[in-house]
Design an enzyme around this catalytic site. Structure first.
Site, PDB file in Angstrom:
ATOM      1  N   ASP A 105       5.987   2.731   7.044  1.00 24.32           N
ATOM      2  CA  ASP A 105       4.598   2.337   6.755  1.00 24.32           C
ATOM      3  C   ASP A 105       3.972   3.316   5.760  1.00 24.32           C
ATOM      4  O   ASP A 105       3.327   4.258   6.166  1.00 24.32           O
ATOM      5  CB  ASP A 105       3.805   2.285   8.068  1.00 24.32           C
ATOM      6  N   ASP A 160       4.487  -4.826   3.664  1.00 26.99           N
ATOM      7  CA  ASP A 160       4.057  -3.722   4.512  1.00 26.99           C
ATOM      8  C   ASP A 160       5.088  -3.525   5.620  1.00 26.99           C
ATOM      9  O   ASP A 160       5.319  -4.431   6.423  1.00 26.99           O
ATOM     10  CB  ASP A 160       2.683  -4.024   5.111  1.00 26.99           C
ATOM     11  N   GLU A 169      -5.258   1.846   2.416  1.00 23.13           N
ATOM     12  CA  GLU A 169      -5.086   0.697   3.320  1.00 23.13           C
ATOM     13  C   GLU A 169      -5.351   1.108   4.751  1.00 23.13           C
ATOM     14  O   GLU A 169      -5.996   0.399   5.517  1.00 23.13           O
ATOM     15  CB  GLU A 169      -3.659   0.134   3.180  1.00 23.13           C
ATOM     16  N   GLU A 170      -4.843   2.303   5.120  1.00 19.49           N
ATOM     17  CA  GLU A 170      -4.958   2.768   6.506  1.00 19.49           C
ATOM     18  C   GLU A 170      -6.410   3.070   6.890  1.00 19.49           C
ATOM     19  O   GLU A 170      -6.722   3.231   8.058  1.00 19.49           O
ATOM     20  CB  GLU A 170      -4.105   4.035   6.717  1.00 19.49           C
ATOM     21  N   HIS A 213       0.854  -1.211   0.000  1.00 22.11           N
ATOM     22  CA  HIS A 213       0.000   0.000   0.000  1.00 22.11           C
ATOM     23  C   HIS A 213       0.881   1.249   0.000  1.00 22.11           C
ATOM     24  O   HIS A 213       1.946   1.258   0.628  1.00 22.11           O
ATOM     25  CB  HIS A 213      -0.990  -0.002   1.171  1.00 22.11           C
TER      26      HIS A 213
HETATM   27 ZN    ZN Z   1       0.970  -0.384   6.474  1.00 22.10          ZN
END
Ligand code: ZN
Length: 212
Positions: free
Chosen positions: A144, A206, A178-179, A119
């Site tokens: 991230d 990830d 994604e978050e 992501h």
């Molecule tokens: Zn992530």
């Protein structure tokens, strides 16, 4: 003299072709620097910055020689954004997965797909899933998941340079939102560009920056 000139030119072309296909620290660093830059404001889904990010990823896929799986590299979807206050309505934005393919060479096995994904979005200025106690600051999201996104771009480039050795086809995908609750990957699975039965393996990257 002229012979030397052409030999030198050929050497330059082949040397640059070679270095581009390699995964280098420098190239990984360049991607991470771009993804985590102040201008990109923590890669929150929706709006103009999101567009800049998906254009960057799609251009990189194109430059590496990957093809779009549909009419272009972008898979558009609507994302409902998380809100801290549960009584408030969730805002909806337009965002994207960026999807590309490398076709395999085996007459039968090329109909099977491996999916490599990461992501590209992050938390923007914080919000409900943030671990930071500072409110309204840019969350660069280096690990991230600028790390996974950069790895995806570099591995894609290398795979493309070795496409003739691939038996099965490979789909590479940079997921959006994604978050916000795995929205991009959910959309992809519900609207797959190939039959899901054809997908034999998925590798997700990830937070690969710290390897913990
Ligand atoms: Zn992530």
């Amino acid at each position: 003299m002229q012979d030397y000139f052409w030999a030198f030119l050929l050497l330059l072309i082949s040397a640059s072709g070679y270095s581009q296909a390699e995964v280098t620290t420098e190239e990984l660093h360049d991607h991470i620097e771009f993804l985590t830059s102040k201008e990109n404001q923590g890669r929150y889904p929706g709006g103009k910055i999101n567009q800049v990010l998906v254009d960057y990823i799609a251009s990189d896929f194109e430059n590496s020689g990957l093809k779009p799986l549909s009419k272009n590299y972008l898979q558009k979807f609507k994302a409902e954004l998380r809100v801290s206050d549960k009584t408030k309505k969730k805002p909806k934005v337009k965002t994207y997965n960026v999807v590309a393919v490398l076709e395999g060479n085996h007459p039968v096995l090329k109909n099977e797909y491996l999916v490599l994904g990461a992501h590209y979005d992050h938390l923007g200025h914080g919000g409900p899933s943030s671990k930071s106690d500072k409110l309204n600051t840019v969350h660069p999201g280096a690990d991230d998941n600028a790390s996974g996104t950069s790895a995806l771009l570099e591995i894609s480039e290398r795979l493309a340079a070795h496409q003739s050795e691939l038996k099965r086809s490979v789909i590479v995908i940079a997921f959006g939102a994604e978050e916000q609750g795995l929205l991009g990957s959910t959309y992809f699975v519900n609207n797959p560009p190939v039959f899901l039965e054809q997908i034999k393996l998925m590798i997700n990257m990830d937070m690969v920056g710290r390897l913990n």
